[in-house]
Design a protein around this motif. Structure first.
Motif, short mmCIF file in Angstrom:
data_model
loop_
_atom_site.label_atom_id
_atom_site.label_comp_id
_atom_site.label_asym_id
_atom_site.label_seq_id
_atom_site.Cartn_x
_atom_site.Cartn_y
_atom_site.Cartn_z
N UNK A 1 0.81 -1.22 0.00
CA UNK A 1 0.00 0.00 0.00
C UNK A 1 0.84 1.27 0.00
N UNK A 2 2.17 1.12 0.15
CA UNK A 2 3.06 2.27 0.15
C UNK A 2 3.41 2.79 1.53
N UNK A 3 2.89 2.15 2.58
CA UNK A 3 3.18 2.58 3.94
C UNK A 3 4.45 1.92 4.45
N UNK A 4 5.16 2.61 5.33
CA UNK A 4 6.37 2.04 5.92
C UNK A 4 6.01 0.79 6.71
N UNK A 5 6.86 -0.22 6.63
CA UNK A 5 6.58 -1.48 7.32
C UNK A 5 6.81 -1.38 8.83
N UNK A 6 7.68 -0.46 9.24
CA UNK A 6 7.99 -0.37 10.67
C UNK A 6 8.49 1.03 11.00
N UNK A 7 8.51 1.30 12.30
CA UNK A 7 9.11 2.52 12.82
C UNK A 7 10.50 2.20 13.33
N UNK A 8 11.44 3.10 13.12
CA UNK A 8 12.75 3.00 13.75
C UNK A 8 12.68 3.66 15.12
N UNK B 1 14.91 4.50 23.74
CA UNK B 1 14.11 3.66 22.85
C UNK B 1 13.62 4.45 21.64
N UNK B 2 13.33 5.73 21.84
CA UNK B 2 12.85 6.55 20.71
C UNK B 2 13.91 6.75 19.65
N UNK B 3 15.16 6.91 20.06
CA UNK B 3 16.20 7.21 19.08
C UNK B 3 16.95 5.97 18.61
N UNK B 4 16.55 4.80 19.12
CA UNK B 4 17.20 3.56 18.70
C UNK B 4 17.00 3.32 17.21
N UNK B 5 18.04 2.88 16.54
CA UNK B 5 17.94 2.53 15.12
C UNK B 5 17.72 1.05 14.92
N UNK B 6 18.17 0.26 15.87
CA UNK B 6 18.03 -1.19 15.74
C UNK B 6 16.67 -1.70 16.21
N UNK B 7 15.95 -0.88 16.99
CA UNK B 7 14.63 -1.27 17.48
C UNK B 7 13.59 -0.93 16.42
N UNK B 8 13.01 -1.96 15.81
CA UNK B 8 12.01 -1.78 14.77
C UNK B 8 10.63 -2.15 15.31
N UNK B 9 9.71 -1.21 15.28
CA UNK B 9 8.35 -1.42 15.76
C UNK B 9 7.44 -1.59 14.56
N UNK B 10 6.90 -2.81 14.34
CA UNK B 10 6.03 -3.03 13.16
C UNK B 10 4.81 -2.12 13.20
N UNK B 11 4.42 -1.64 12.04
CA UNK B 11 3.19 -0.86 11.92
C UNK B 11 2.00 -1.82 11.86
N UNK B 12 0.96 -1.47 12.59
CA UNK B 12 -0.24 -2.31 12.61
C UNK B 12 -1.23 -1.80 11.56
#
Length: 251
Positions: free
Chosen positions: A180-187, A240-251
């Motif tokens: 759909x064009x949306x990012x798969x996760x948040x960094x 946690x907010x500025x982590x680059x390795x922590x990927x939070x999937x978009x729901x």
């Protein structure tokens, strides 16, 4: 028609990919509509030209910022008043979830009306910074995190939120996308997750665990390094907010 969210976390579309061309690297050329909006910003000399360029979704975004500012003012009023009167403190806490509601609704309205603006994209991030970065820090200060080291941690927390939003705005076009064009996760964790700290502080206020009764007390009482150990939660949230390795999937 695809929409991408500019601010990091709830639902504001970044821009419609209707007139633009997507590059292989995930970026996009400026669209005709974007160029028209930019031209309107730079050439419109009428009175209140800024207001004229805003869409309905942008005004909802401004309500998010209003909630953050009202939370900050309520925290200040508590600090200036009777410490046993929690009315303004509860107001400071209550305004932040309303900010999240408006942050969610601006994207819904933009998608429903199929309209978004360049101004709105930037407003979204700035409003999030106020409501989910600065306002929680002020709440924490008002309930008793007032030593020099406490303040340093709260400043770090706020700056992490600022940096996280700036990084998102710069890198969102290059993050992996779904169909759909949306990012798969948040960094890193999205900045509205800081509401978990606000809800925790609300529990402390309800139990009257504030000021001299903050959980786990204070370390180094009366020294230059005096601090409340539980302020470390804000430090962890900032990291946690500025982590680059922590990927939070978009729901």
């Amino acid at each position: 028609m695809n929409y991408h969210k500019k601010s990091d976390d709830t639902s504001r579309p970044r821009k419609p990919q209707i007139d633009g061309e997507v590059h292989a690297n995930g970026g996009s050329k400026p669209t005709t509509s974007e160029e028209a909006q930019l031209l309107a910003f730079t050439t419109d000399v009428r009175h209140f030209s800024l207001i004229r360029t805003l869409h309905m979704a942008d005004f909802i975004t401004l309500l998010n910022g209003l909630c953050g500012l009202m939370s900050i003012f309520s925290s200040l009023r508590y600090c200036l008043g009777d410490p046993n009167d929690y009315f303004n403190l509860w107001l400071a806490i209550a305004f932040t979830p309303f900010g999240l509601f408006f942050d969610f609704m601006d994207g819904k309205v933009a998608r429903l009306r199929k309209k978004s603006s360049l101004m709105g994209q930037e407003l979204d991030s700035l409003a999030d910074l106020i409501s989910f970065g600065v306002a929680p820090s002020c709440c924490a200060f008002s309930i008793g995190f007032r030593t020099a080291l406490d303040n340093a941690v709260l400043v770090y927390f706020g700056l992490c939120g600022l940096s996280r939003l700036a990084r998102f705005n710069v890198t969102v076009a290059n993050l992996p996308k779904d169909k759909s064009g949306k990012s798969k996760y948040f960094e890193g964790t999205p900045i509205p997750t800081t509401l978990s700290l606000v809800f925790l502080m609300a529990y402390w206020v309800q139990r009257k665990w504030i000021l001299d009764d903050i959980p786990y007390g204070v370390v180094g009482n009366g020294t230059w390094y005096e601090f409340h150990p539980v302020v470390g939660l804000f430090f962890i949230s900032g990291c946690a907010m500025i982590s680059k390795s922590l990927h939070i999937p978009k729901i």
